[in-house]
Design a protein around this motif. Structure first.
Motif, PDB file in Angstrom:
ATOM      1  N   ALA A 108     -24.107   7.112-113.224  1.00 53.56           N
ATOM      2  CA  ALA A 108     -24.181   6.029-112.794  1.00 53.56           C
ATOM      3  C   ALA A 108     -24.130   4.685-114.029  1.00 53.56           C
ATOM      4  CB  ALA A 108     -25.460   5.399-111.979  1.00 53.56           C
ATOM      5  N   GLY A 109     -23.938   3.684-113.558  1.00 54.08           N
ATOM      6  CA  GLY A 109     -23.873   2.515-114.700  1.00 54.08           C
ATOM      7  C   GLY A 109     -22.557   1.683-114.520  1.00 54.08           C
ATOM      8  N   ASP A 110     -22.344   0.725-115.615  1.00 52.62           N
ATOM      9  CA  ASP A 110     -21.237   0.049-115.637  1.00 52.62           C
ATOM     10  C   ASP A 110     -20.382   0.790-116.410  1.00 52.62           C
ATOM     11  OD1 ASP A 110     -19.350  -1.934-116.151  1.00 52.62           O
ATOM     12  OD2 ASP A 110     -20.266  -2.872-117.629  1.00 52.62           O
ATOM     13  N   TRP A 120     -14.764  -3.193-108.825  1.00 55.56           N
ATOM     14  CA  TRP A 120     -16.187  -2.741-108.660  1.00 55.56           C
ATOM     15  C   TRP A 120     -16.507  -1.941-110.076  1.00 55.56           C
ATOM     16  CZ3 TRP A 120     -12.688  -2.524-104.398  1.00 55.56           C
ATOM     17  CH2 TRP A 120     -13.127  -3.268-103.193  1.00 55.56           C
ATOM     18  N   THR A 121     -16.941  -2.482-110.918  1.00 57.45           N
ATOM     19  CA  THR A 121     -17.260  -1.850-111.987  1.00 57.45           C
ATOM     20  C   THR A 121     -18.722  -0.941-112.180  1.00 57.45           C
ATOM     21  OG1 THR A 121     -18.557  -3.874-113.128  1.00 57.45           O
ATOM     22  CG2 THR A 121     -16.086  -3.606-113.421  1.00 57.45           C
ATOM     23  N   ASP A 122     -19.530  -1.415-111.238  1.00 54.37           N
ATOM     24  CA  ASP A 122     -21.000  -0.629-111.237  1.00 54.37           C
ATOM     25  C   ASP A 122     -20.883   0.248-110.223  1.00 54.37           C
ATOM     26  OD1 ASP A 122     -22.216  -2.850-113.311  1.00 54.37           O
ATOM     27  OD2 ASP A 122     -21.001  -4.051-111.622  1.00 54.37           O
ATOM     28  N   THR A 125     -26.623   8.249-117.301  1.00 52.60           N
ATOM     29  CA  THR A 125     -26.406   6.709-116.926  1.00 52.60           C
ATOM     30  C   THR A 125     -25.426   6.349-118.140  1.00 52.60           C
ATOM     31  OG1 THR A 125     -28.167   5.572-118.356  1.00 52.60           O
ATOM     32  CG2 THR A 125     -28.447   5.662-115.903  1.00 52.60           C
ATOM     33  N   GLY A 126     -24.137   5.619-118.186  1.00 51.53           N
ATOM     34  CA  GLY A 126     -23.361   4.988-119.259  1.00 51.53           C
ATOM     35  C   GLY A 126     -22.742   3.871-119.118  1.00 51.53           C
ATOM     36  N   HIS A 127     -22.309   3.371-120.010  1.00 50.06           N
ATOM     37  CA  HIS A 127     -21.410   1.982-119.988  1.00 50.06           C
ATOM     38  C   HIS A 127     -20.277   2.370-120.783  1.00 50.06           C
ATOM     39  CE1 HIS A 127     -21.289  -2.544-121.255  1.00 50.06           C
ATOM     40  NE2 HIS A 127     -20.416  -2.071-120.628  1.00 50.06           N
TER      41      HIS A 127
END
Length: 228
Positions: free
Chosen positions: A76-78, A168-170, A15-17
């Motif tokens: 996955a993530g923002d 669609w940032t996510d 997961t990452g931002h």
């Protein structure tokens, strides 16, 4: 399964931002590369055997060894990739999509055409297609509206002075050739944030098949890796 055949898969979930703001595509791409490289460098040897140069010295960790060693990778993530179109145009498309889907559902041909106009200018899809980042990654079909940015507690896209372009940032991306996307949607009713969360259901195939003899010692193995 036939007697004596054991199966297993090596899986990695990340997961990452990534970096924000519409112009920072390169920064987002570099974030991905840094995250994967650091994960490879820090992976325990029992999980990932270190790659070495011909002279026996440790090879540079660029993330490729980690990715190619896994049967299934989910990232996955923002991820923060945006749509390279004016806000007015994107909003008009969203309004028209809503009107079309209210009549004929998400498979309405007009709604699909409108969504495709936006997706063609999606920074993440362009990045994957060009190979600049997320090489060999894939995504389920996007049939939901942009997940960012909303006024909290409402269904209104950003009405602040910044007037951010919906995007669609996510996202949920995967790297595997044995995956079937059963569901990929956003939770439009979740209004506690300025984002709408996304979720997915995936059916995965086995990666490693080993046929064992009576003594229980593995003699044959075949690893399936993503190919393109």
């Amino acid at each position: 399964d036939e007697k004596g055949l054991t199966k297993s898969s090596r899986m990695l979930f990340v997961t990452g931002h990534l970096a924000a703001h519409v112009k920072n595509v390169d920064a987002r791409n570099n974030d991905f590369k840094r995250i994967i490289s650091e994960l490879e460098a820090q992976a325990p040897t029992r999980f990932l055997r270190p790659r070495r140069n011909r002279d026996g010295s440790p090879a540079e960790c660029d993330g490729s060894h980690l990715l190619s060693s896994m049967d299934h990778v989910f990232f996955a993530g923002d991820l923060n990739y945006r749509i390279d179109l004016p806000r007015e145009y994107v909003e008009r498309c969203i309004i028209d999509v809503k009107q079309c889907t209210s009549k004929g559902g998400t498979n309405n041909s007009e709604a699909v055409a409108l969504m495709n106009k936006l997706l063609r200018r999606d920074q993440l899809l362009q990045t994957i297609a060009s190979g600049r980042a997320f090489a060999d990654f894939h995504e389920g079909k996007i049939t939901f509206l942009p997940t960012f940015k909303f006024d909290k507690g409402t269904s209104n896209y950003d009405t602040s002075h910044k007037q951010r372009v919906p995007a669609w940032t996510d996202r949920i991306l995967f790297r595997s050739n044995k995956v079937r996307v059963l569901e990929y949607q956003s939770a439009a009713e979740a209004k506690h944030s300025d984002h709408r969360p996304v979720f997915g259901t995936f059916q995965l195939g086995w990666g490693l098949a080993e046929k064992t003899k009576s003594k229980g010692v593995a003699k044959k193995s075949k690893r399936t890796r993503s190919r393109k």
